[in-house]
Write a protein that holds these residues in place. Structure first.
Motif, PDB file in Angstrom:
ATOM      1  N   GLN B 188       0.947  -1.211  -0.024  1.00  0.00           N
ATOM      2  CA  GLN B 188      -0.073   0.015  -0.231  1.00  0.00           C
ATOM      3  C   GLN B 188       0.819   1.227  -0.069  1.00  0.00           C
ATOM      4  O   GLN B 188       0.430   2.169  -0.131  1.00  0.00           O
ATOM      5  CB  GLN B 188      -0.789  -0.052   1.191  1.00  0.00           C
ATOM      6  N   SER B 189       2.244   1.103   0.010  1.00  0.00           N
ATOM      7  CA  SER B 189       3.041   2.209   0.035  1.00  0.00           C
ATOM      8  C   SER B 189       3.127   2.940  -1.187  1.00  0.00           C
ATOM      9  O   SER B 189       3.383   2.278  -1.958  1.00  0.00           O
ATOM     10  CB  SER B 189       4.338   1.959   0.930  1.00  0.00           C
ATOM     11  N   ARG B 190       3.057   4.159  -1.134  1.00  0.00           N
ATOM     12  CA  ARG B 190       3.169   4.955  -2.457  1.00  0.00           C
ATOM     13  C   ARG B 190       4.086   6.356  -1.863  1.00  0.00           C
ATOM     14  O   ARG B 190       3.264   7.137  -1.078  1.00  0.00           O
ATOM     15  CB  ARG B 190       2.075   5.594  -3.065  1.00  0.00           C
ATOM     16  N   VAL B 191       4.932   6.644  -2.592  1.00  0.00           N
ATOM     17  CA  VAL B 191       5.947   7.877  -2.063  1.00  0.00           C
ATOM     18  C   VAL B 191       6.112   8.603  -3.677  1.00  0.00           C
ATOM     19  O   VAL B 191       6.631   7.795  -4.420  1.00  0.00           O
ATOM     20  CB  VAL B 191       6.983   7.232  -1.354  1.00  0.00           C
ATOM     21  N   ALA B 192       6.192   9.647  -3.478  1.00  0.00           N
ATOM     22  CA  ALA B 192       6.263  10.677  -4.603  1.00  0.00           C
ATOM     23  C   ALA B 192       7.876  10.839  -4.644  1.00  0.00           C
ATOM     24  O   ALA B 192       8.399  11.074  -3.470  1.00  0.00           O
ATOM     25  CB  ALA B 192       5.799  11.986  -4.723  1.00  0.00           C
ATOM     26  N   ILE B 193       8.662  10.533  -5.816  1.00  0.00           N
ATOM     27  CA  ILE B 193      10.234  10.564  -5.854  1.00  0.00           C
ATOM     28  C   ILE B 193      10.425  11.341  -7.058  1.00  0.00           C
ATOM     29  O   ILE B 193       9.887  11.541  -8.051  1.00  0.00           O
ATOM     30  CB  ILE B 193      10.709   9.131  -5.874  1.00  0.00           C
ATOM     31  N   LYS B 194      11.770  11.365  -7.027  1.00  0.00           N
ATOM     32  CA  LYS B 194      12.501  12.137  -8.282  1.00  0.00           C
ATOM     33  C   LYS B 194      13.748  11.531  -8.284  1.00  0.00           C
ATOM     34  O   LYS B 194      14.388  11.125  -7.424  1.00  0.00           O
ATOM     35  CB  LYS B 194      12.465  13.754  -8.167  1.00  0.00           C
ATOM     36  N   ILE B 195      14.390  11.703  -9.646  1.00  0.00           N
ATOM     37  CA  ILE B 195      15.934  11.244  -9.649  1.00  0.00           C
ATOM     38  C   ILE B 195      16.678  12.331  -9.354  1.00  0.00           C
ATOM     39  O   ILE B 195      16.578  13.655  -9.887  1.00  0.00           O
ATOM     40  CB  ILE B 195      16.113  10.740 -11.200  1.00  0.00           C
ATOM     41  N   GLU B 196      17.759  12.118  -8.423  1.00  0.00           N
ATOM     42  CA  GLU B 196      18.344  13.370  -7.822  1.00  0.00           C
ATOM     43  C   GLU B 196      19.127  14.008  -8.912  1.00  0.00           C
ATOM     44  O   GLU B 196      19.832  13.254  -9.848  1.00  0.00           O
ATOM     45  CB  GLU B 196      19.465  12.509  -6.923  1.00  0.00           C
ATOM     46  N   GLY B 197      19.121  15.247  -8.823  1.00  0.00           N
ATOM     47  CA  GLY B 197      19.704  16.065  -9.861  1.00  0.00           C
ATOM     48  C   GLY B 197      18.879  16.249 -11.374  1.00  0.00           C
ATOM     49  O   GLY B 197      19.396  16.793 -12.217  1.00  0.00           O
ATOM     50  N   ARG B 198      17.901  15.592 -11.353  1.00  0.00           N
ATOM     51  CA  ARG B 198      17.037  15.645 -12.769  1.00  0.00           C
ATOM     52  C   ARG B 198      15.590  15.982 -12.486  1.00  0.00           C
ATOM     53  O   ARG B 198      15.185  15.954 -11.245  1.00  0.00           O
ATOM     54  CB  ARG B 198      17.154  14.168 -13.374  1.00  0.00           C
ATOM     55  N   ALA B 199      15.039  16.292 -13.271  1.00  0.00           N
ATOM     56  CA  ALA B 199      13.590  16.762 -13.171  1.00  0.00           C
ATOM     57  C   ALA B 199      12.675  15.638 -13.302  1.00  0.00           C
ATOM     58  O   ALA B 199      11.696  15.694 -13.057  1.00  0.00           O
ATOM     59  CB  ALA B 199      13.362  17.601 -14.505  1.00  0.00           C
ATOM     60  N   ALA B 202       8.465  10.549 -10.425  1.00  0.00           N
ATOM     61  CA  ALA B 202       7.660   9.148 -10.420  1.00  0.00           C
ATOM     62  C   ALA B 202       7.050   8.787  -9.123  1.00  0.00           C
ATOM     63  O   ALA B 202       7.208   9.480  -8.259  1.00  0.00           O
ATOM     64  CB  ALA B 202       8.622   7.853 -10.857  1.00  0.00           C
ATOM     65  N   LEU B 203       6.407   7.661  -9.027  1.00  0.00           N
ATOM     66  CA  LEU B 203       5.998   7.365  -7.906  1.00  0.00           C
ATOM     67  C   LEU B 203       6.490   5.798  -7.290  1.00  0.00           C
ATOM     68  O   LEU B 203       6.790   4.817  -8.282  1.00  0.00           O
ATOM     69  CB  LEU B 203       4.242   6.920  -8.138  1.00  0.00           C
ATOM     70  N   LEU B 204       6.774   5.991  -6.102  1.00  0.00           N
ATOM     71  CA  LEU B 204       7.656   4.620  -5.735  1.00  0.00           C
ATOM     72  C   LEU B 204       6.631   3.791  -5.039  1.00  0.00           C
ATOM     73  O   LEU B 204       5.936   4.325  -3.876  1.00  0.00           O
ATOM     74  CB  LEU B 204       8.681   4.780  -4.662  1.00  0.00           C
ATOM     75  N   VAL B 237       3.734  15.688   1.547  1.00  0.00           N
ATOM     76  CA  VAL B 237       3.371  14.813   2.601  1.00  0.00           C
ATOM     77  C   VAL B 237       4.860  14.424   3.217  1.00  0.00           C
ATOM     78  O   VAL B 237       5.113  14.363   4.419  1.00  0.00           O
ATOM     79  CB  VAL B 237       2.721  13.403   1.992  1.00  0.00           C
ATOM     80  N   LEU B 238       5.863  14.525   2.296  1.00  0.00           N
ATOM     81  CA  LEU B 238       6.966  14.338   2.827  1.00  0.00           C
ATOM     82  C   LEU B 238       7.934  15.442   2.346  1.00  0.00           C
ATOM     83  O   LEU B 238       7.737  15.974   1.465  1.00  0.00           O
ATOM     84  CB  LEU B 238       7.622  12.762   2.088  1.00  0.00           C
ATOM     85  N   PRO B 239       9.117  15.766   3.296  1.00  0.00           N
ATOM     86  CA  PRO B 239      10.055  16.800   2.764  1.00  0.00           C
ATOM     87  C   PRO B 239      10.815  16.141   1.580  1.00  0.00           C
ATOM     88  O   PRO B 239      11.117  15.065   1.410  1.00  0.00           O
ATOM     89  CB  PRO B 239      10.713  16.786   4.014  1.00  0.00           C
ATOM     90  N   PRO B 240      11.346  17.087   0.905  1.00  0.00           N
ATOM     91  CA  PRO B 240      11.992  16.742  -0.342  1.00  0.00           C
ATOM     92  C   PRO B 240      13.246  16.436   0.114  1.00  0.00           C
ATOM     93  O   PRO B 240      13.860  16.716   0.842  1.00  0.00           O
ATOM     94  CB  PRO B 240      12.022  18.041  -1.435  1.00  0.00           C
ATOM     95  N   ASP B 241      14.226  15.581  -1.118  1.00  0.00           N
ATOM     96  CA  ASP B 241      15.546  15.411  -0.970  1.00  0.00           C
ATOM     97  C   ASP B 241      15.867  14.339   0.117  1.00  0.00           C
ATOM     98  O   ASP B 241      17.077  14.419   0.628  1.00  0.00           O
ATOM     99  CB  ASP B 241      16.456  16.404  -0.947  1.00  0.00           C
ATOM    100  N   ILE B 242      14.788  13.593   0.418  1.00  0.00           N
ATOM    101  CA  ILE B 242      15.412  12.487   1.338  1.00  0.00           C
ATOM    102  C   ILE B 242      15.783  11.199   0.849  1.00  0.00           C
ATOM    103  O   ILE B 242      15.114  10.749  -0.299  1.00  0.00           O
ATOM    104  CB  ILE B 242      14.076  12.254   2.419  1.00  0.00           C
ATOM    105  N   ASP B 243      16.941  10.696   1.288  1.00  0.00           N
ATOM    106  CA  ASP B 243      17.586   9.428   0.416  1.00  0.00           C
ATOM    107  C   ASP B 243      16.413   8.502   0.342  1.00  0.00           C
ATOM    108  O   ASP B 243      16.046   8.061   1.329  1.00  0.00           O
ATOM    109  CB  ASP B 243      18.880   9.106   0.944  1.00  0.00           C
ATOM    110  N   ILE B 244      16.337   7.817  -0.847  1.00  0.00           N
ATOM    111  CA  ILE B 244      15.599   6.458  -0.651  1.00  0.00           C
ATOM    112  C   ILE B 244      16.218   5.201  -1.305  1.00  0.00           C
ATOM    113  O   ILE B 244      16.331   4.314  -0.521  1.00  0.00           O
ATOM    114  CB  ILE B 244      14.331   6.753  -1.610  1.00  0.00           C
ATOM    115  N   GLY B 245      17.030   5.372  -2.311  1.00  0.00           N
ATOM    116  CA  GLY B 245      17.867   4.160  -2.618  1.00  0.00           C
ATOM    117  C   GLY B 245      18.409   4.530  -4.020  1.00  0.00           C
ATOM    118  O   GLY B 245      18.630   5.812  -4.578  1.00  0.00           O
TER     119      GLY B 245
END
Lengths: 162, 291
Positions: B188-199, B202-204, B237-245
């Motif tokens: 059920q987990s859905r997190v909005a992500i981005k590729i670091e340094g790029r525009a 996506a959704l994790l 919902v979440l702060p930006p730029d937190i490492d995920i993987g």
């Protein structure tokens, strides 16, 4: 009582200061081992000129033996050097003009040249080798520089007791 | 006793004394050249004599040692003084640099405000709690852990679970002294992500497996293998730029993410409450930044 005490102090002052200089040489030997050996001879020289009777020859011999024990040199080495130096010092005392430190220093500097010469000569005779001619003369030069300080200190002590 | 004249005659010594002198010199010669070296060593190395001598030397050497120590201390003090002066100069220089850094920090902050650029730092976290994992649910349908902190410690629904700075999950339910953290692997987990340094955004999405999937990757740009994945901060919902993987290309259109947080062996985690930015900008600050 005080007079008696002072009289004893005056009588034993030369020997006492020579003993103190000899024991101080143990401490000085950590800094300059060769100059340290000259320290008690300075006392012997200083007192033998004005008051030879206060330094009996037998005591010079015993103190020199003690010096041998302190510096762990062969027994008899320092007694020969000290006694010859003492005799030379007494014999040439007339050359010292008054008790001025300068004339005493020059007299000591010339006489104490006997020490490295005798040291090397005796070592040559005994062990067929030299005791380090250069080192002995460096020690002599160092002792000549220290002598005025020792002489001034002894003069000050003598003045206080007199 | 003779007078204390400094002009002692050569013949100051009596005849008897002269004989004594010669006799003693001869005795010294005998000691030096006749007595065996072994006997000499025995006399010199006598234990009592050596220890007495050592003790006497110690007493006599005390003032010399004291003077030597004093000289050493004085030279040490001088060295300390030199170092102190050097440090004083460095301190002045550092003070200048500090004020310069503070000025830059202020200017940087104001410029960020102007650009509406936000960087997450610990000051954005309202509270931070270290929580111990009490229980964990792991399987195809659920991936979550129960921790030992709750509302009493300031944890609320929506608090973020981090492990060594990397996102682990989000608190979904909370009690007085316990909370449940839904892990990123949870279906059920859905997190909005981005590729670091790029525009690229996506959704994790968790899927009950070890690596969550990347869904709805927008943009023409191709996602490279091992690219870093961080939270985008979209929707607040979440702060930006937190490492995920990091991205793992497993072939085809499937893009997986290898999580930084060690989910399997985790014993302790950080629970932080995110302080949302108000977005208000102080006009004075903007003016000064503009200048």
């Amino acid at each position: 009582m005080q007079d008696i005490l002072l009289s004893w102090l005056r009588r034993f002052l030369p020997i006492g200061t020579i003993v103190i200089l000899m024991l101080s040489a143990v401490s000085l030997s950590r800094v300059s081992p060769i100059s340290a050996g000259f320290l008690p001879i300075m006392g012997l020289h200083f007192w033998s000129i004005p008051q030879p009777m206060l330094i009996p020859i037998s005591l010079v011999f015993i103190l020199a033996l003690l010096q041998d024990a302190i510096f762990a040199t062969e027994i008899g080495l320092h007694p020969i050097i000290w006694l010859v130096f003492y005799a030379a010092s007494l014999s040439s005392a007339f050359a010292v003009q008054g008790n001025r430190v300068m004339s005493l220093t020059i007299h000591y500097a010339l006489l104490s040249l006997l020490v490295p010469i005798m040291l090397n000569a005796l070592t040559l005779l005994k062990a067929r080798g030299f005791a380090g001619i250069g080192d002995a003369f460096v020690g002599w030069a160092g002792a000549c520089l220290i002598y005025p300080l020792v002489a001034l200190s002894l003069k000050w002590i003598e003045k206080k007791i007199r | 006793m003779r007078s204390h004249s400094f002009l002692t005659p050569v013949a100051a010594l009596s005849g008897r004394s002269k004989i004594w002198l010669v006799a003693l010199i001869l005795l010294a010669f005998v000691c030096l050249f006749v007595v065996s070296p072994r006997l000499q060593m025995q006399v010199l190395n006598n234990g009592l004599a050596v220890s007495s001598l050592a003790r006497t030397a110690e007493v006599i050497s005390y003032p010399f040692t004291a003077i030597s120590n004093l000289v050493k201390k004085i030279s040490k003090l001088r060295r300390i003084e030199d170092k102190y002066n050097l440090l004083k100069v460095e301190y002045e220089s550092l003070l200048f640099l500090q004020s310069y850094a503070e000025r830059l920090e202020k200017e940087n902050r104001l410029l960020r405000e102007v650009l509406q650029y936000r960087i997450e730092s610990p000051e954005n976290f309202a509270s931070r709690q270290v929580a111990r994992v009490l229980a964990r649910a792991r399987g195809s349908f659920a991936h979550n852990v129960i921790v030992n902190v709750g509302t009493e410690q300031g944890v609320a629904v929506g608090s973020i679970a981090l492990h060594r700075g990397a996102l682990l999950g989000i608190v979904t339910s909370v009690g007085n002294s316990g909370a449940r953290v839904r892990l990123l692997r949870d279906p059920q987990s859905r997190v909005a992500i981005k590729i670091e340094g790029r525009a690229k955004r996506a959704l994790l999405a968790g899927r009950g497996a070890r690596r969550p999937l990347l869904l709805f990757a927008r943009g023409e740009e191709r996602i490279k293998d091992k690219a870093r994945v961080v939270t985008s901060g979209d929707a607040g919902v979440l702060p930006p730029d937190i490492d995920i993987g990091s991205i793992v290309q497993s072939g085809g259109d499937v893009i997986e993410v290898e999580l930084d947080a060690e989910v399997d062996s985790i014993e302790k985690l950080d629970l932080v409450s995110y302080k949302q930015h108000s977005g208000d900008i102080n006009n004075d600050d903007v003016d000064s930044a503009g200048q």
